[in-house]
Write a protein that holds these residues in place. Structure first.
Motif, PDB file in Angstrom:
ATOM      1  N   TRP A 134       0.663  -1.499   0.205  1.00 45.18           N
ATOM      2  CA  TRP A 134      -0.205   0.196  -0.225  1.00 45.18           C
ATOM      3  C   TRP A 134       0.604   1.443   0.169  1.00 45.18           C
ATOM      4  CZ3 TRP A 134      -0.132   4.363   3.341  1.00 45.18           C
ATOM      5  CH2 TRP A 134      -1.795   5.108   3.008  1.00 45.18           C
ATOM      6  N   THR A 135       1.844   1.453   0.593  1.00 43.53           N
ATOM      7  CA  THR A 135       2.898   2.407   1.069  1.00 43.53           C
ATOM      8  C   THR A 135       3.445   2.782  -0.431  1.00 43.53           C
ATOM      9  OG1 THR A 135       3.509   2.007   2.471  1.00 43.53           O
ATOM     10  CG2 THR A 135       5.137   3.315   2.321  1.00 43.53           C
ATOM     11  N   ASN A 136       3.744   1.479  -1.270  1.00 44.09           N
ATOM     12  CA  ASN A 136       4.111   1.449  -2.569  1.00 44.09           C
ATOM     13  C   ASN A 136       3.369   2.218  -3.834  1.00 44.09           C
ATOM     14  OD1 ASN A 136       7.131   0.723  -1.812  1.00 44.09           O
ATOM     15  ND2 ASN A 136       5.942  -0.953  -2.303  1.00 44.09           N
ATOM     16  N   GLU A 137       1.879   1.868  -2.968  1.00 41.59           N
ATOM     17  CA  GLU A 137       0.982   2.281  -3.976  1.00 41.59           C
ATOM     18  C   GLU A 137       0.062   3.724  -4.017  1.00 41.59           C
ATOM     19  OE1 GLU A 137      -1.171   1.149  -6.173  1.00 41.59           O
ATOM     20  OE2 GLU A 137      -0.627  -0.907  -6.182  1.00 41.59           O
ATOM     21  N   SER A 138       1.156   4.144  -3.013  1.00 38.75           N
ATOM     22  CA  SER A 138       0.170   5.880  -2.334  1.00 38.75           C
ATOM     23  C   SER A 138       1.593   6.640  -2.515  1.00 38.75           C
ATOM     24  CB  SER A 138      -0.348   5.715  -1.107  1.00 38.75           C
ATOM     25  OG  SER A 138       1.056   5.218   0.031  1.00 38.75           O
ATOM     26  N   SER A 139       3.090   6.049  -2.826  1.00 39.25           N
ATOM     27  CA  SER A 139       3.790   6.984  -2.682  1.00 39.25           C
ATOM     28  C   SER A 139       4.028   7.608  -4.359  1.00 39.25           C
ATOM     29  CB  SER A 139       5.229   6.095  -2.309  1.00 39.25           C
ATOM     30  OG  SER A 139       5.411   5.326  -3.060  1.00 39.25           O
ATOM     31  N   SER A 140       2.972   6.731  -5.496  1.00 39.96           N
ATOM     32  CA  SER A 140       3.487   7.299  -6.762  1.00 39.96           C
ATOM     33  C   SER A 140       2.733   8.859  -6.750  1.00 39.96           C
ATOM     34  CB  SER A 140       1.878   6.517  -7.134  1.00 39.96           C
ATOM     35  OG  SER A 140       1.764   5.264  -7.762  1.00 39.96           O
ATOM     36  N   LYS A 141       4.217   9.243  -7.116  1.00 38.36           N
ATOM     37  CA  LYS A 141       3.967  11.180  -7.875  1.00 38.36           C
ATOM     38  C   LYS A 141       2.752  11.592  -7.630  1.00 38.36           C
ATOM     39  CE  LYS A 141       8.952  11.078  -8.797  1.00 38.36           C
ATOM     40  NZ  LYS A 141      10.227  11.262  -9.694  1.00 38.36           N
ATOM     41  N   GLU A 142       1.902  10.722  -8.818  1.00 38.67           N
ATOM     42  CA  GLU A 142       0.965  11.998  -8.973  1.00 38.67           C
ATOM     43  C   GLU A 142      -0.548  11.238 -10.061  1.00 38.67           C
ATOM     44  OE1 GLU A 142       3.121  14.903 -11.307  1.00 38.67           O
ATOM     45  OE2 GLU A 142       3.620  13.679 -13.025  1.00 38.67           O
ATOM     46  N   PHE A 143      -1.476  11.637 -10.353  1.00 40.06           N
ATOM     47  CA  PHE A 143      -2.473  11.049 -10.127  1.00 40.06           C
ATOM     48  C   PHE A 143      -2.312  11.853 -11.990  1.00 40.06           C
ATOM     49  CE2 PHE A 143      -4.034   8.322  -6.186  1.00 40.06           C
ATOM     50  CZ  PHE A 143      -4.000   7.782  -7.028  1.00 40.06           C
ATOM     51  N   ILE A 144      -3.160  11.320 -12.768  1.00 41.61           N
ATOM     52  CA  ILE A 144      -3.696  12.587 -14.146  1.00 41.61           C
ATOM     53  C   ILE A 144      -4.571  12.378 -14.901  1.00 41.61           C
ATOM     54  CG2 ILE A 144      -3.208  11.928 -16.640  1.00 41.61           C
ATOM     55  CD1 ILE A 144      -0.582   9.961 -16.243  1.00 41.61           C
ATOM     56  N   LEU A 145      -5.376  13.168 -14.608  1.00 38.43           N
ATOM     57  CA  LEU A 145      -6.769  13.367 -14.449  1.00 38.43           C
ATOM     58  C   LEU A 145      -6.744  14.007 -15.556  1.00 38.43           C
ATOM     59  CD1 LEU A 145      -6.436  15.966 -10.939  1.00 38.43           C
ATOM     60  CD2 LEU A 145      -8.006  13.323 -11.328  1.00 38.43           C
ATOM     61  N   LEU A 146      -7.510  12.710 -16.756  1.00 36.52           N
ATOM     62  CA  LEU A 146      -8.248  13.055 -18.507  1.00 36.52           C
ATOM     63  C   LEU A 146      -8.796  13.956 -18.259  1.00 36.52           C
ATOM     64  CD1 LEU A 146      -7.972   9.359 -19.037  1.00 36.52           C
ATOM     65  CD2 LEU A 146      -6.067  10.938 -19.226  1.00 36.52           C
ATOM     66  N   GLY A 147     -10.044  14.337 -17.427  1.00 36.97           N
ATOM     67  CA  GLY A 147     -10.979  15.450 -17.936  1.00 36.97           C
ATOM     68  C   GLY A 147     -11.480  14.609 -20.001  1.00 36.97           C
ATOM     69  N   PHE A 148     -11.475  15.831 -19.911  1.00 38.46           N
ATOM     70  CA  PHE A 148     -12.443  16.198 -21.061  1.00 38.46           C
ATOM     71  C   PHE A 148     -10.642  15.993 -22.382  1.00 38.46           C
ATOM     72  CE2 PHE A 148     -16.421  16.924 -20.534  1.00 38.46           C
ATOM     73  CZ  PHE A 148     -16.514  16.356 -20.473  1.00 38.46           C
ATOM     74  N   GLU A 153      -4.080   6.856 -14.215  1.00 40.07           N
ATOM     75  CA  GLU A 153      -4.533   7.642 -14.850  1.00 40.07           C
ATOM     76  C   GLU A 153      -6.547   7.518 -14.835  1.00 40.07           C
ATOM     77  OE1 GLU A 153      -4.666   6.567 -19.585  1.00 40.07           O
ATOM     78  OE2 GLU A 153      -2.720   7.172 -19.508  1.00 40.07           O
ATOM     79  N   VAL A 154      -7.154   8.799 -13.706  1.00 41.84           N
ATOM     80  CA  VAL A 154      -8.488   9.139 -13.176  1.00 41.84           C
ATOM     81  C   VAL A 154      -9.487   9.507 -14.349  1.00 41.84           C
ATOM     82  CG1 VAL A 154      -9.509   9.685 -11.872  1.00 41.84           C
ATOM     83  CG2 VAL A 154      -7.192   9.545 -11.226  1.00 41.84           C
ATOM     84  N   ASP A 155     -10.114   8.981 -14.936  1.00 45.05           N
ATOM     85  CA  ASP A 155     -11.005   9.683 -16.197  1.00 45.05           C
ATOM     86  C   ASP A 155     -12.431  10.589 -15.425  1.00 45.05           C
ATOM     87  OD1 ASP A 155     -12.291  10.200 -18.552  1.00 45.05           O
ATOM     88  OD2 ASP A 155     -12.398   7.403 -19.195  1.00 45.05           O
ATOM     89  N   HIS A 156     -11.597  11.427 -15.513  1.00 46.67           N
ATOM     90  CA  HIS A 156     -12.477  12.233 -14.200  1.00 46.67           C
ATOM     91  C   HIS A 156     -12.030  13.826 -14.264  1.00 46.67           C
ATOM     92  CE1 HIS A 156     -15.964  13.598 -11.791  1.00 46.67           C
ATOM     93  NE2 HIS A 156     -15.994  12.625 -12.361  1.00 46.67           N
ATOM     94  N   PHE A 157     -12.602  15.321 -13.797  1.00 51.54           N
ATOM     95  CA  PHE A 157     -11.435  15.880 -13.719  1.00 51.54           C
ATOM     96  C   PHE A 157     -11.189  16.480 -12.530  1.00 51.54           C
ATOM     97  CE2 PHE A 157     -15.523  17.008 -16.910  1.00 51.54           C
ATOM     98  CZ  PHE A 157     -14.696  16.903 -17.835  1.00 51.54           C
TER      99      PHE A 157
END
Length: 324
Positions: A14-28, A184-188
């Motif tokens: 879980w620590t490795n999962e949560s230590s990801s630097k960032e999420f990508i917000l795809l939006g449109f 990649e979060v398919d949201h705003f």
């Protein structure tokens, strides 16, 4: 010993999962031609949200005639709506204006917790406001005794505390799911349905738990609101004065419009499995209850409320012409 090793492995994973630097917000991102219209809508709606809610807060605080339970709860709603949109819109504006549409892990967690907390708090606060209107119309002679300052403070505090408690529970259930590197979060913005879709494990048990919490936060308040307004409608119809009926329906009508807009879209998003929601339609619905509704609330309450309009004139006159 083996249990300790297993727990340590889970924690490290879980620590490795949560230590990801960032999420990508795809939006449109797949529809570049929508970026500019969306930017314009966000700037206009956010500006109106700030101006409208700050104006209501200012008038309710500065005008002594509005120091009543109804406007105390309305002030809470304005504070809530202001924070609600601020938790998402600035990040959305930044991402629209740049090619790299990202958010840090910490920023995503903070956004998720605040957005969930304020959304749940608004559900409860709208139910409290309907109870206030029920007492005012159905028990007018006992209104001052029932809706005393202590009860109002307790109901407001309960709404805020329960909202944040629900948010912590739902956020933990959502964020502790393994993502297998998916970013990649398919949201705003970071919202539960979109984040659940990143999970590489079976999400049905978590969806069932989240559904249970959503029923508590969405369906119970809206049921109480409908019960309150059934009694209110019956009491209003018994009022002989046409002016009295008009004023009662005007005040309650504003509240019901807000309830319909907020709960209708919230129920659509949270009381069905994330997999059954059309991704584009889900994004539009989220934009509506997360951005458009907080902008409309001040307009609905001020334009349909004679006392609020008169109080605004008094406060502006006092500020501009230094009248006491």
């Amino acid at each position: 010993m083996f249990l300790g090793v297993k727990n340590k492995t889970v924690i490290m994973t879980w620590t490795n999962e949560s230590s990801s630097k960032e999420f990508i917000l795809l939006g449109f991102s797949d529809r570049p031609w929508l970026q500019m219209p969306l930017l314009v809508v966000l700037v206009i709606s956010y500006s109106f949200t700030i101006f409208g809610n700050v104006s209501i807060m200012m008038v309710c605080i500065l005008d002594p005639k509005l120091h009543t339970p109804m406007y105390f709860f309305l002030t809470n709603l304005s504070i809530l709506d202001l924070c609600y949109t601020t938790s998402t819109v600035p990040q959305m504006l930044v991402n629209i204006c740049r090619n790299k549409k990202t958010i840090s892990y910490g920023g995503c967690v903070t956004q998720l917790i605040i957005f969930l907390a304020l959304g749940a708090t608004e559900c409860l606060l709208l139910a409290v406001m309907s109870f206030d209107r029920f007492v005012a119309i159905c028990r007018p002679l006992h209104y001052v005794v029932i809706m005393n300052q202590r009860l109002c403070l307790r109901m407001a505090a309960f709404s805020w505390f329960t909202g944040f408690s629900n948010s912590v529970l739902q956020s933990c259930l959502t964020l502790y799911r393994p993502r297998c590197g998916h970013r990649e979060v398919d949201h705003f913005f970071c919202e539960v349905p979109a984040l659940l879709k990143l999970s590489c494990a079976d999400t049905k048990p978590i969806e069932a738990e989240l559904f249970f919490f959503s029923v508590l936060i969405l369906l119970i308040p809206v049921t109480l609101i409908l019960i309150s307004y059934s009694f209110i409608a019956r009491a209003v119809l018994k009022i002989k004065s046409a002016e009295g009926r008009r004023k009662a329906f005007g005040t309650c009508g504003s509240h019901m419009i807000v309830v319909s807009l907020f709960f209708g879209t919230g129920i659509y998003m949270y009381l069905q499995p994330p997999s059954s929601t059309s991704k584009d339609w889900g994004k539009m619905v989220s934009l509506f209850y997360g951005i458009i509704t907080p902008m409309l609330n001040p307009l609905i309450y001020s334009l349909r409320n004679k006392d609020m309009k008169e109080a605004f004139k008094r406060v502006m006159s006092r500020i501009l012409f230094h009248k006491k």
